[in-house]
Scaffold this active site. Structure first.
Site, PDB file in Angstrom:
ATOM      1  N   PRO A  29      65.136  47.617  42.917  1.00 54.96           N
ATOM      2  CA  PRO A  29      64.619  46.724  43.925  1.00 54.96           C
ATOM      3  C   PRO A  29      63.660  45.529  43.124  1.00 54.96           C
ATOM      4  O   PRO A  29      62.708  46.064  42.245  1.00 54.96           O
ATOM      5  CB  PRO A  29      63.704  47.502  44.714  1.00 54.96           C
ATOM      6  CG  PRO A  29      63.773  49.048  43.989  1.00 54.96           C
ATOM      7  CD  PRO A  29      64.700  48.911  43.044  1.00 54.96           C
ATOM      8  N   GLU A  30      63.804  44.467  43.639  1.00 53.40           N
ATOM      9  CA  GLU A  30      62.996  43.238  43.029  1.00 53.40           C
ATOM     10  C   GLU A  30      62.052  42.953  44.218  1.00 53.40           C
ATOM     11  O   GLU A  30      62.151  43.390  45.410  1.00 53.40           O
ATOM     12  CB  GLU A  30      64.079  42.163  42.637  1.00 53.40           C
ATOM     13  CG  GLU A  30      64.724  42.632  41.325  1.00 53.40           C
ATOM     14  CD  GLU A  30      65.353  41.411  40.712  1.00 53.40           C
ATOM     15  OE1 GLU A  30      65.107  40.150  40.649  1.00 53.40           O
ATOM     16  OE2 GLU A  30      66.261  41.783  40.003  1.00 53.40           O
TER      17      GLU A  30
END
Ligand SMILES: [Zn+2]
Length: 304
Positions: A29-30
């Site tokens: 996840p960014e």
């Protein structure tokens, strides 16, 4: 109830098959994904009160004991859910803040009281509307903290973060001044959350491509006009990713599904497109290793 969950967790660790994670992308996840999770979580638990919280893997919150963790959340109402960098912050009525970092594979699952804990469920929360929130994390890198009133500014992970990309403090001038002080390759510079918040491996590559900047260019060599273009592309790539729902594949039963499998990956122009034609100039996209990770770029559009 405590015993029942403990037993299930025990069974899960010993006998359940490993949770099948999609290997198509090594994406974690960014910022856009974390923003989506924070928004989902806000919709589900803001205004609700924790009846009970249980830390099933003490290492998930290494700075508190499971007993203390449970005591700090019990009977606390969630007043607001926000995000800072890749941290999700739930601000509680007792003045404390519950912080979650998903890291690589952390995810929340929400459902009724009969919700079966998925494998690697490391924390469980019972809400006042007869719903249950679970935190599962196959790779065990996720982190939680509960901090007191006034302690939030002193949390090391948060105090060192650069300004938020959508905040007023993140400007082209800020970016230019910060770039000027570094000789690091610009791709690696962009991944450093103390300099720019929000870009991980995917969006750093995409922003550089859109701004036509070579990922190996030393940070302090980027001109002011090109910094302005890069600044705009950083903000717009993150905005577009959030608007498109990020790469988060949501499943109504799981709430927050796998990363790297959602709608936005179709919009990638260079990421994981090695050998494919550049969408701008048709040259073959190349891949190079930087800081132990892959960087994708177009050798023609991003010559300098
Ligand atoms: Zn190109």
């Amino acid at each position: 109830m405590t015993r029942e969950v403990d037993k299930r967790q025990f069974v899960c660790l010993l006998f359940w098959p490993a949770f099948p994670v999609c290997d198509k992308h090594s994406a974690m996840p960014e910022l856009p994904e974390v923003e989506m999770v924070a928004r989902h979580l806000r919709a589900l638990i803001a205004g609700r009160t924790f009846i009970k919280a249980q830390l099933l893997r003490p290492g998930l919150a290494p700075e508190t004991s499971p007993r203390q963790f449970a005591a700090w959340l019990k009977n606390a109402r969630v007043e607001e859910v926000t995000r800072r960098g890749k941290h999700i912050l739930a601000h509680l009525s007792n003045g404390r803040t519950w912080i979650t970092h998903l890291r690589m594979t952390g995810r929340f699952v929400y459902g009724g009281l009969d919700l079966e804990p998925p494998p690697h469920t490391h924390a469980a929360f019972w809400m006042d509307n007869a719903q249950k929130l679970l935190f599962a994390d196959q790779r065990h890198f996720g982190l939680m903290m509960v901090v007191g009133r006034g302690e939030l500014e002193n949390v090391a992970h948060l105090s060192k973060l650069a300004p938020e990309p959508f905040g007023a403090a993140f400007t082209a001038s800020y970016l230019f001044e910060t770039l000027k002080r570094s000789k690091q390759a610009i791709k690696l510079f962009l991944l450093d959350q103390t300099k720019v918040v929000g870009l991980g491996n995917i969006y750093a590559a995409e922003a550089l491509h859109r701004a036509r900047v070579n990922p190996q260019l030393p940070a302090n060599k980027l001109s002011k006009p090109r910094t302005e273009i890069l600044y705009r592309e950083i903000v717009s790539v993150l905005n577009e990713a959030i608007e498109a729902g990020s790469t988060l594949e949501t499943d109504p039963r799981e709430v927050y599904g796998r990363y790297g499998d959602g709608a936005y990956e179709d919009s990638w122009r260079v990421y994981e497109r090695e050998g494919l034609a550049c969408l701008t100039c048709a040259a073959a996209i190349r891949r190079l290793a930087q800081g132990g990770r892959s960087t994708y770029f177009c050798p023609r559009c991003q010559r300098r």
